[in-house]
Write a protein that holds these residues in place. Structure first.
Motif, PDB file in Angstrom:
ATOM      1  N   PRO A 604      32.318  10.003  66.588  1.00 17.94           N
ATOM      2  CA  PRO A 604      31.310   9.599  66.979  1.00 17.94           C
ATOM      3  C   PRO A 604      31.646   7.967  67.246  1.00 17.94           C
ATOM      4  CG  PRO A 604      31.095  10.823  65.135  1.00 17.94           C
ATOM      5  CD  PRO A 604      32.471  10.693  65.249  1.00 17.94           C
ATOM      6  N   PHE A 609      33.976  10.607  73.024  1.00 16.57           N
ATOM      7  CA  PHE A 609      32.834  10.974  72.355  1.00 16.57           C
ATOM      8  C   PHE A 609      31.650  10.764  73.209  1.00 16.57           C
ATOM      9  CE2 PHE A 609      29.390  12.311  69.581  1.00 16.57           C
ATOM     10  CZ  PHE A 609      29.591  13.115  68.826  1.00 16.57           C
ATOM     11  N   SER A 613      29.764  13.540  75.337  1.00 11.33           N
ATOM     12  CA  SER A 613      28.161  13.668  75.089  1.00 11.33           C
ATOM     13  C   SER A 613      27.400  13.401  76.539  1.00 11.33           C
ATOM     14  CB  SER A 613      27.717  12.749  73.979  1.00 11.33           C
ATOM     15  OG  SER A 613      28.340  12.670  72.911  1.00 11.33           O
TER      16      SER A 613
END
Length: 700
Positions: A604, A609, A613
């Protein structure tokens, strides 16, 4: 860029040693090559920003005032420490054993420091940086002394409020480039406008070239705007000339034949076309009806129904006695297209003869296919690059369709056009990768563009979820979801980023067959399988004989299995934004609710990431295309790596500079209309001067 800014050999203006280094390490031969090596950023006295976007260990340059200076002459290793304020932040610099630094770096002096950035107790610092005094004496140390090869440092730095920082190498520093540019600009005659007059609202090209390297007090903004316009104008002029030339070509018109096979198919379809499909078909039909070759790009969301649109267009051509060629990027896609088109025409009761042609066909099957093509017996020929070979001759080629056009370059399209030299075929290129508006007019400026956004009736939006590896319960639930779908009679894809090794197709399929899916049928598909085996696997999956297909991205485009309702993309951080969106489009092609699971090992907060997302959170391909362009920027899209130092577009940001690009294209259109011969000459010179750039531009 239009015109030649300065064709003088570099070694006639710059000292020989430095000219050789610029040639060896940066590929520069002429003064014009050097002047087109634009600064990557500027240091502006008093404006700060030296630390912006930097990390510890980076080499940075800072311009500011010395607000404090102190020495420790009694220490075993005498130190002189100064604090410099650059307008927004203070940076400490330490010099060891330098009596010279202690004598000249005193409070109140203006200085530029260059060195490796470090931090001590959270505060930025430089250890023994190179420096140059900027308050009249212009004394320099270290690498900054390289400026002296090109004249007095005072003269080179005199009056500058903005110092350009250039893309450099370990062998050629930014200071060497700055000094060489100074030498060239000092002897540069006035640069003439390439097309005769300065564009309204912009500064002259002469001021722009000088101002981008030595900005006036107000900064480099006007110079950069003109040079961006100049870059866009080069591409725009080539595209405008292509459009004008296409408008002069004559071919056979293929008008709508009432009561023909096209009408029969439309009347017998088991569903109603969307408004968008009907509108696009009207545009294509009108193009085909004219005695001028169609050149149209059809971009459509994944699953928006481009294939049926292309089939209807092909039937309009067939109604006029013409043959059609459909060029697809993979043998898997060729087999699927051929099967899908044959099934659709047979259901409508049409006698359409569809032939597939691939490089891996047996000699007998290939000879049979070639004979049906040259005799005119084949109505539609679906093929890979094998279609482009000289041995392939058409009886009467009227329409060429290129599927997933980003896999092919302009030379492939020209090779197909050459199959019908007397009457150039109409051309429709299709892509499921939505194209940002600036890219649309930059790269595809010679094509008319049609767009499909809405999904056909009955299609349900695909749900997307992120499955991080650091949440094992989420991963376990993902496998459970796939088992649930299989139990309900549905099928699943699992896409891996590689064939072999950890996380590859082979290892993943074996592990899943022994653990998570021991009661299910698991198939394997990747590019190294023989063509016959790939076709057999896809046929088995399409028929429902395989519950879970573990594959590489060979299923990325075109593969249509309506019963597949769930996909897991393993290690999705290894795929690009558009590729993830394309993969997601392989599910949800029936009437059932579908799910795409984006597995990731990324941490994250990392760019990887965040990228995954955003894809999981957004199903709008056009929004994702803008996101992809913003993330990759124009360097990757237009081939910075492929074109080396002579890249076509160096300054334009294809996200932020739409207005400049649009203006350049409108001006180019007007110029071609008013001065066609001069425009054609300028465009020809551009393409022959930088052929590798234009080749990549066409392929992208």
């Amino acid at each position: 860029m239009l015109g030649n800014v300065d064709t003088r050999p570099l070694n006639l203006v710059v000292p020989l040693k430095q000219a050789r280094a610029l040639h060896r390490h940066l590929g520069m031969e002429t003064c014009g090559d050097l002047l087109r090596h634009y600064p990557r950023k500027y240091l502006h006295y008093g404006s700060g920003g030296a630390l912006e976007g930097t990390s510890e260990g980076d080499t940075i340059s800072v311009i500011g005032d010395i607000v404090s200076a102190r020495s420790n002459p009694k220490a075993a290793k005498p130190m002189h420490i100064i604090t410099v304020f650059d307008g927004t932040a203070t940076i400490e610099a330490t010099f060891f054993g330098s009596r010279y630094a202690a004598g000249v770096l005193t409070e109140g002096r203006r200085v530029m420091l260059t060195g490796k950035l470090g931090y001590y107790r959270g505060a930025p610092q430089l250890k023994h940086p190179d420096f140059v005094l900027l308050d009249g004496s212009a004394e320099a140390t270290g690498a900054l002394r390289q400026l002296a090869h090109f004249g007095k440092i005072d003269d080179i730095l005199a009056g500058r409020e903005w110092l350009p920082m250039y893309p450099a190498t370990s062998k050629v520093s930014t200071w060497t480039i700055m000094g060489a540019v100074h030498a060239v600009l000092s002897t540069l005659p006035r640069i003439e406008e390439p097309l005769g007059a300065t564009p309204i609202g912009f500064c002259s090209l002469d001021l722009a070239i000088r101002g981008v390297h030595a900005p006036p007090p107000e900064g480099p903004g006007r110079a950069l705007a003109r040079l961006k316009y100049e870059e866009a104008s080069g591409v725009a002029l080539v595209m405008a000339v292509r459009r004008a030339e296409q408008a002069q070509r004559v071919t056979t018109a293929l008008p709508h034949v009432r009561g023909g096979d096209m009408d029969t198919l439309l009347n017998r379809l088991p569903y109603t076309l969307t408004d968008g499909q009907s509108l696009v078909l009207g545009e294509i039909s009108a193009d085909l009806s004219r005695p001028r070759p169609m050149s149209r790009l059809l971009q459509g969301e994944v699953g928006s129904g481009k294939t049926i649109v292309s089939l209807v267009a092909m039937l309009q051509a067939i109604d006029n006695g013409a043959q059609c060629a459909l060029l697809a990027p993979t043998e898997v896609l060729v087999a699927q297209h051929a099967r899908s088109l044959q099934e659709t025409t047979m259901r409508a009761g049409l006698p359409t003869r569809i032939v597939a042609l691939t490089g891996s066909m047996s000699a007998g099957r290939r000879q049979e296919a070639l004979l049906s093509i040259v005799s005119g017996e084949a109505d539609i020929v679906v093929g890979t690059h094998a279609l482009l070979q000289e041995a392939v001759e058409f009886f009467r080629l009227g329409l060429v369709i290129v599927d997933e056009q980003h896999r092919f370059g302009v030379e492939q399209r020209d090779a197909l056009r050459a199959k019908s030299p007397d009457a150039p075929p109409h051309m429709l290129v299709m892509t499921a990768t939505p194209i940002p508006r600036t890219m649309a007019i930059t790269v595809f400026g010679d094509l008319e563009i049609s767009t499909l956004k809405e999904l056909p009736g009955g299609r349900k939006p695909i749900q997307s979820s992120l499955v991080p590896e650091f949440k094992p319960r989420w991963v376990a639930r993902a496998w459970e979801k796939i088992r649930e779908e299989a139990a309900a009679g549905r099928q699943a894809y699992i896409v891996c980023p590689r064939i072999d090794g950890p996380g590859g197709v082979t290892e993943t399929a074996e592990a899943l067959a022994d653990t998570e899916f021991e009661d299910l049928s698991v198939g394997v598909l990747h590019g190294r399988l023989p063509a016959e085996e790939k076709d057999a696997v896809m046929a088995d999956f399409s028929a429902g004989g395989i519950d879970v297909l573990v594959s590489t991205t060979v299923i990325e485009v075109g593969v249509d299995v309506p019963n597949a309702t769930v996909m897991m993309v393993r290690e999705s951080e290894h795929f690009g934004v558009s590729q993830l969106h394309q993969l997601r489009g392989r599910v949800g092609r029936g009437g059932n609710a579908s799910l795409c699971l984006f597995h990731t090992r990324a941490e994250p907060g990392t760019p990887a990431f965040e990228r995954v997302s955003q894809v999981a959170a957004t199903s709008d391909g056009f929004e994702l295309a803008e996101l992809d362009l913003k993330a990759r920027q124009e360097g990757d899209i237009l081939g910075a790596a492929q074109s080396g130092n002579r890249r076509t577009l160096r300054l334009i940001n294809l996200v932020a500079d739409y207005d400049i690009v649009r203006r350049a294209y409108d001006d180019a259109e007007e110029f071609v209309a008013r001065f066609p011969a001069q425009a054609a000459d300028a465009a020809r010179e551009l393409v022959t001067t930088v052929p590798e750039e234009w080749e990549y531009l066409d392929k992208t």
